[in-house]
Design a protein around this motif. Sequence first.
Motif, PDB file in Angstrom:
ATOM      1  N   LYS A  45       0.806  -1.221   0.000  1.00 48.05           N
ATOM      2  CA  LYS A  45       0.000   0.000   0.000  1.00 48.05           C
ATOM      3  C   LYS A  45       0.839   1.271   0.000  1.00 48.05           C
ATOM      4  O   LYS A  45       0.452   2.289  -0.556  1.00 48.05           O
ATOM      5  N   LEU A  46       2.006   1.241   0.625  1.00 50.57           N
ATOM      6  CA  LEU A  46       2.818   2.447   0.734  1.00 50.57           C
ATOM      7  C   LEU A  46       3.454   2.794  -0.605  1.00 50.57           C
ATOM      8  O   LEU A  46       3.783   1.924  -1.400  1.00 50.57           O
ATOM      9  N   ARG A  47       3.637   4.107  -0.848  1.00 47.00           N
ATOM     10  CA  ARG A  47       4.170   4.566  -2.120  1.00 47.00           C
ATOM     11  C   ARG A  47       5.698   4.575  -2.103  1.00 47.00           C
ATOM     12  O   ARG A  47       6.322   5.067  -1.172  1.00 47.00           O
ATOM     13  N   LEU A  48       6.260   4.024  -3.167  1.00 52.05           N
ATOM     14  CA  LEU A  48       7.708   3.862  -3.246  1.00 52.05           C
ATOM     15  C   LEU A  48       8.435   5.198  -3.299  1.00 52.05           C
ATOM     16  O   LEU A  48       9.389   5.423  -2.539  1.00 52.05           O
ATOM     17  N   LEU A  49       8.025   6.095  -4.184  1.00 50.29           N
ATOM     18  CA  LEU A  49       8.786   7.314  -4.455  1.00 50.29           C
ATOM     19  C   LEU A  49       8.826   8.267  -3.279  1.00 50.29           C
ATOM     20  O   LEU A  49       9.866   8.854  -2.983  1.00 50.29           O
ATOM     21  N   TYR A  50       7.705   8.489  -2.634  1.00 46.28           N
ATOM     22  CA  TYR A  50       7.676   9.557  -1.627  1.00 46.28           C
ATOM     23  C   TYR A  50       7.375   9.080  -0.213  1.00 46.28           C
ATOM     24  O   TYR A  50       7.169   9.902   0.683  1.00 46.28           O
ATOM     25  N   GLU A  51       7.345   7.773   0.002  1.00 42.74           N
ATOM     26  CA  GLU A  51       7.247   7.247   1.357  1.00 42.74           C
ATOM     27  C   GLU A  51       8.386   6.257   1.626  1.00 42.74           C
ATOM     28  O   GLU A  51       9.236   6.494   2.483  1.00 42.74           O
ATOM     29  N   CYS A  52       8.404   5.171   0.884  1.00 43.77           N
ATOM     30  CA  CYS A  52       9.388   4.109   1.142  1.00 43.77           C
ATOM     31  C   CYS A  52      10.825   4.572   0.909  1.00 43.77           C
ATOM     32  O   CYS A  52      11.705   4.347   1.748  1.00 43.77           O
ATOM     33  N   ASN A  53      11.088   5.211  -0.229  1.00 47.98           N
ATOM     34  CA  ASN A  53      12.463   5.614  -0.541  1.00 47.98           C
ATOM     35  C   ASN A  53      13.027   6.583   0.488  1.00 47.98           C
ATOM     36  O   ASN A  53      14.178   6.454   0.927  1.00 47.98           O
ATOM     37  N   ALA A  54      12.241   7.575   0.841  1.00 42.40           N
ATOM     38  CA  ALA A  54      12.714   8.595   1.787  1.00 42.40           C
ATOM     39  C   ALA A  54      13.064   7.964   3.133  1.00 42.40           C
ATOM     40  O   ALA A  54      14.144   8.202   3.693  1.00 42.40           O
ATOM     41  N   LEU A  55      12.154   7.155   3.666  1.00 45.32           N
ATOM     42  CA  LEU A  55      12.402   6.554   4.979  1.00 45.32           C
ATOM     43  C   LEU A  55      13.489   5.491   4.917  1.00 45.32           C
ATOM     44  O   LEU A  55      14.242   5.302   5.878  1.00 45.32           O
ATOM     45  N   ALA A  56      13.602   4.808   3.769  1.00 43.31           N
ATOM     46  CA  ALA A  56      14.675   3.825   3.616  1.00 43.31           C
ATOM     47  C   ALA A  56      16.040   4.503   3.639  1.00 43.31           C
ATOM     48  O   ALA A  56      17.004   3.986   4.219  1.00 43.31           O
ATOM     49  N   PHE A  57      16.146   5.656   2.989  1.00 47.75           N
ATOM     50  CA  PHE A  57      17.389   6.428   2.977  1.00 47.75           C
ATOM     51  C   PHE A  57      17.773   6.825   4.397  1.00 47.75           C
ATOM     52  O   PHE A  57      18.917   6.668   4.839  1.00 47.75           O
ATOM     53  N   ILE A  58      16.793   7.312   5.140  1.00 51.34           N
ATOM     54  CA  ILE A  58      17.037   7.718   6.521  1.00 51.34           C
ATOM     55  C   ILE A  58      17.391   6.501   7.380  1.00 51.34           C
ATOM     56  O   ILE A  58      18.318   6.550   8.203  1.00 51.34           O
ATOM     57  N   ALA A  59      16.656   5.410   7.187  1.00 55.53           N
ATOM     58  CA  ALA A  59      16.920   4.203   7.974  1.00 55.53           C
ATOM     59  C   ALA A  59      18.352   3.727   7.775  1.00 55.53           C
ATOM     60  O   ALA A  59      19.060   3.439   8.751  1.00 55.53           O
ATOM     61  N   GLU A  60      18.786   3.649   6.533  1.00 54.65           N
ATOM     62  CA  GLU A  60      20.140   3.165   6.259  1.00 54.65           C
ATOM     63  C   GLU A  60      21.199   4.120   6.795  1.00 54.65           C
ATOM     64  O   GLU A  60      22.243   3.683   7.295  1.00 54.65           O
ATOM     65  N   GLN A  61      20.944   5.401   6.694  1.00 55.91           N
ATOM     66  CA  GLN A  61      21.905   6.378   7.208  1.00 55.91           C
ATOM     67  C   GLN A  61      21.996   6.346   8.732  1.00 55.91           C
ATOM     68  O   GLN A  61      23.003   6.765   9.306  1.00 55.91           O
ATOM     69  N   SER A  62      20.955   5.842   9.382  1.00 55.44           N
ATOM     70  CA  SER A  62      20.983   5.745  10.849  1.00 55.44           C
ATOM     71  C   SER A  62      21.402   4.357  11.321  1.00 55.44           C
ATOM     72  O   SER A  62      21.420   4.087  12.522  1.00 55.44           O
ATOM     73  N   GLY A  63      21.722   3.466  10.358  1.00 56.72           N
ATOM     74  CA  GLY A  63      22.179   2.131  10.718  1.00 56.72           C
ATOM     75  C   GLY A  63      21.123   1.056  10.590  1.00 56.72           C
ATOM     76  O   GLY A  63      21.370  -0.094  10.959  1.00 56.72           O
ATOM     77  N   GLY A  64      19.937   1.407  10.067  1.00 55.16           N
ATOM     78  CA  GLY A  64      18.858   0.447   9.927  1.00 55.16           C
ATOM     79  C   GLY A  64      18.818  -0.196   8.552  1.00 55.16           C
ATOM     80  O   GLY A  64      19.735  -0.051   7.740  1.00 55.16           O
ATOM     81  N   VAL A  65      17.731  -0.912   8.290  1.00 56.56           N
ATOM     82  CA  VAL A  65      17.556  -1.661   7.048  1.00 56.56           C
ATOM     83  C   VAL A  65      16.138  -1.438   6.546  1.00 56.56           C
ATOM     84  O   VAL A  65      15.199  -1.272   7.344  1.00 56.56           O
ATOM     85  N   ALA A  66      15.971  -1.425   5.207  1.00 53.67           N
ATOM     86  CA  ALA A  66      14.639  -1.317   4.602  1.00 53.67           C
ATOM     87  C   ALA A  66      14.564  -2.226   3.392  1.00 53.67           C
ATOM     88  O   ALA A  66      15.422  -2.170   2.508  1.00 53.67           O
ATOM     89  N   THR A  67      13.534  -3.059   3.335  1.00 53.91           N
ATOM     90  CA  THR A  67      13.371  -4.012   2.247  1.00 53.91           C
ATOM     91  C   THR A  67      11.896  -4.184   1.921  1.00 53.91           C
ATOM     92  O   THR A  67      11.031  -3.869   2.754  1.00 53.91           O
TER      93      THR A  67
END
Length: 335
Positions: free
Chosen positions: A271-293
């Motif tokens: 349901k979540l949108r890739l361009l303006y929800e998933c990508n943004a939070l994934a970038f932040i997650a990885e920069q803070s040491g997390g993971v997004a898949t």
Amino acid sequence: MNKSKLGLPIGTTLDRFIKQKEDEFSSATGELSQLLRDIALAGKIINKEVNKSGLLDITGGFGEKNVQGEDQQKLDVVADIRFTRALKNGGMTCAVVSEEEQEIIHLNPNCRYVVAIDPLDGSSNIDVNVSIGTIFSIYKRISPVGGPVQDEDVLQKGTEQVAAGYILYGSSTMLVYTTGRGVHGFTLEPSLGEFVLSHNKMKSPKDGKIYSINEGNYFAFDEWVRAYVDDCKKKGMTARYIGSLVADFHRNMMKGGIYLYPNTEKAPNGKLRLLYECNALAFIAEQSGGVATNGKERILDIQPTTFHQRSPLYIGSSEMVEYATSFIKADTVAG
């Protein structure tokens, strides 16, 4: 009286912090810095309107549906107008892709940056005074500056983001962003009207005890998701689900946790949108040491094909996400 107790510093403002970071790079033009300021300005305006929404009669439904087929709230429309206007007047954005609009919003063709934005995530929570947010993602256009923006300028992988962030409107209002060099959080000081650095170089715990998922859809989830949720319950983990993506993500990043939004029978692509929800939070997650898949591949590696493409999302503390997705392999073997 001890003078050292008078005139205590308030901290580093967002403007000053952005300027300091800009000065670290001789090639910086100041355009991206101004763009971040434009977003921060719109965030301040939305914060004010959110806080007064009951008095301004902008709570409740707008009476129309957005491009996703979802009922628009009045504040969805207000936020979309405010951010688009701020980006247009700031003069650093060539185009905007918004959750609330079907097509690209063309602004200044002489600019280099494209903004993908969810102006107000979780807006249905406004009427019950629950935290909501704004999510944004910034890309550098591919086509020549001066010409019309092309689809290829928008349909870029998350790895191509030059900046991303969110604004959380909660007990305090926070702006969190990254340009690929760590995650930084700023809290709005309302009497000054300034975002002040409050969380420098934010890091997500590698593990945690919080899992966030809408368990009302339990029987619509794939078998591996149900197995993981059952595992969380057996271990006595803490279930926390606000229904506002920004708020759930922010809490888990701060305390350690995992957020899951799987595909279901009704939403086979998520349901979540890739361009303006998933990508943004994934970038932040990885920069803070997390993971997004998405359960199969890294979110930032997915090539989008449409502006409003949807995706499953499993995001948060690295060890928790890796453990959760190990259930996919077990389910595949069992299958």
